[in-house]
Design an enzyme around this catalytic site. Structure first.
Site, PDB file in Angstrom:
ATOM      1  N   HIS A 109       0.805  -1.225   0.000  1.00 35.13           N
ATOM      2  CA  HIS A 109       0.000   0.000   0.000  1.00 35.13           C
ATOM      3  C   HIS A 109       0.842   1.281   0.000  1.00 35.13           C
ATOM      4  O   HIS A 109       0.472   2.284   0.620  1.00 35.13           O
ATOM      5  CB  HIS A 109      -0.950   0.013   1.198  1.00 35.13           C
ATOM      6  CG  HIS A 109      -2.003  -1.050   1.168  1.00 35.13           C
ATOM      7  ND1 HIS A 109      -2.505  -1.569  -0.017  1.00 35.13           N
ATOM      8  CD2 HIS A 109      -2.653  -1.717   2.170  1.00 35.13           C
ATOM      9  CE1 HIS A 109      -3.431  -2.484   0.268  1.00 35.13           C
ATOM     10  NE2 HIS A 109      -3.537  -2.597   1.578  1.00 35.13           N
ATOM     11  N   HIS A 179     -10.046   1.555   0.640  1.00 35.48           N
ATOM     12  CA  HIS A 179      -9.895   0.404   1.532  1.00 35.48           C
ATOM     13  C   HIS A 179     -10.968   0.387   2.627  1.00 35.48           C
ATOM     14  O   HIS A 179     -10.692   0.034   3.780  1.00 35.48           O
ATOM     15  CB  HIS A 179      -8.496   0.427   2.164  1.00 35.48           C
ATOM     16  CG  HIS A 179      -7.948  -0.923   2.491  1.00 35.48           C
ATOM     17  ND1 HIS A 179      -8.394  -1.659   3.564  1.00 35.48           N
ATOM     18  CD2 HIS A 179      -6.987  -1.670   1.902  1.00 35.48           C
ATOM     19  CE1 HIS A 179      -7.717  -2.800   3.631  1.00 35.48           C
ATOM     20  NE2 HIS A 179      -6.861  -2.825   2.626  1.00 35.48           N
ATOM     21  N   GLU A 314     -11.790  -4.203  -2.622  1.00 35.44           N
ATOM     22  CA  GLU A 314     -10.853  -3.186  -3.076  1.00 35.44           C
ATOM     23  C   GLU A 314     -10.635  -3.298  -4.595  1.00 35.44           C
ATOM     24  O   GLU A 314      -9.843  -4.125  -5.048  1.00 35.44           O
ATOM     25  CB  GLU A 314      -9.513  -3.347  -2.357  1.00 35.44           C
ATOM     26  CG  GLU A 314      -9.600  -3.467  -0.848  1.00 35.44           C
ATOM     27  CD  GLU A 314      -8.346  -4.091  -0.271  1.00 35.44           C
ATOM     28  OE1 GLU A 314      -7.231  -3.721  -0.696  1.00 35.44           O
ATOM     29  OE2 GLU A 314      -8.475  -4.970   0.608  1.00 35.44           O
TER      30      GLU A 314
END
Length: 348
Positions: A109, A179, A314
């Protein structure tokens, strides 16, 4: 057209000592709350089959808990969502090194100072909240200065539209997603394993022990990864199946069928009869069943989240695409515009 109200909350961690929260209220009274830390979704309050409102997006009581939280609760993550193997990639013959996730041999991420942990600029335009971020050349090891916008719109039909755009002054890679974790019975209602999930995806991405894609596009047919027909999220999550052992349950990437803006997933709570339809232009979707939520910061209501109390859907580019030539490219060059859309449509 939603009405938007901005409030400021004191913060010990934010530059300037304040965070902004935007409440978007549509004609039915349903609401979405956003914040500038991570351009995040804080809450989504929508009706059930009897018109009773409940907040169905997991989130924290203390605004400062959104900084550097492990679940990335509700956030826009980047510069590259999901994993990049070896915390490095090569672009035009040059190798770029990224911050690894702790002792793991991958970046996740965008790293610990990724987009989800930055305070974004923000403004209101008509019925939209627009978050902006400039990620400088070399930020977390990524090349090119990246200009990013995350635009949110909340309709009277309870459609939450997210549009991500980005441009760069040098070749780079970019992969953005939201998210948020959802529990359609209410964010503090307990497990989501009784929710029914449909994924319009006939293929998924097997991984290594470190959850890095092997490069194979595998058929879901005949496996616990098959959600092409609706089934409870918990039906097969404990099956004796090696990928589920690796992920401690569902934490895997599917390849939705079709192209362009299309229906990716449907999540349904059989009790409240709330339904979430997910649409996206993105080439992949990671479904994470909240397998490690226990111990995260206390919720908005004071409830302490437990594992599998929410599920994240996601929509994103494929993980590790910069190292996987067969995967859809996430490269962005000067003069191009990265543009992707996600729509969370709430129905009863």
């Amino acid at each position: 057209m939603s009405r938007i109200v901005m409030t400021e909350v004191h913060s010990k961690k934010a530059p300037g000592g304040k965070l902004k929260f935007y409440t978007m209220t549509n004609a039915t009274g349903a609401q979405v709350v956003l914040t500038d830390i991570g351009a995040a979704i804080v809450s989504v309050t929508v009706p059930d089959k009897n018109g009773r409102m409940a907040d169905v997006a997991l989130g924290y009581r203390d605004a400062d808990d959104y900084f550097h939280d492990d679940p990335a609760m509700g956030k826009t993550v980047g510069r590259y969502a999901n994993r990049i193997d070896g915390a490095r990639f090569t672009l035009d013959g040059r190798e770029y090194h990224l911050p690894p996730r702790g002792k793991d041999n991958f970046s996740l991420h965008g790293g610990p100072e990724g987009f989800g942990n930055k305070v974004w600029g923000s403004r209101v335009e008509d019925d939209m909240v627009i978050f902006t971020l400039i990620s400088p050349d070399g930020d977390a090891g990524y090349p090119g200065t990246l200009h990013v916008e995350a635009t949110y719109r909340w309709s009277d039909e309870c459609d939450l539209e997210i549009i991500y755009t980005a441009s760069t002054d040098a070749p780079t890679v970019v992969n953005l997603t939201n998210h948020a974790y959802f529990n359609l019975a209410g964010h503090d209602a307990g497990t989501v394993l009784g929710h029914n999930l449909t994924l319009y995806a006939s293929r998924w991405l097997p991984t290594t022990e470190a959850q890095i894609p092997t490069g194979e596009f595998a058929p879901v047919a005949g496996t616990p990864m098959d959600f092409t027909a609706a089934k409870p999220l918990g039906r097969d999550i404990g099956a004796e199946y090696e990928p589920l052992r690796i992920g401690h349950g569902y934490d895997h990437c599917w390849i939705p069928d079709g192209e362009g803006l299309r229906k990716i997933a449907v999540l349904e709570d059989p009790v409240s009869e709330r339904r979430l339809e997910v649409y996206s232009t993105q080439p992949a979707v990671q479904v994470y069943a909240g397998n490690w939520l226990l111990g995260c910061p206390v919720s908005k209501s004071g409830y302490e989240y437990r594992n599998r109390d929410g599920v994240a859907i996601e929509c994103q580019g494929t993980p590790d695409a910069p190292n996987q030539p067969a995967f859809p490219s996430q490269r962005l060059d000067p003069g191009e515009t990265y543009g992707e859309k996600i729509v969370f449509s709430f129905r009863t």
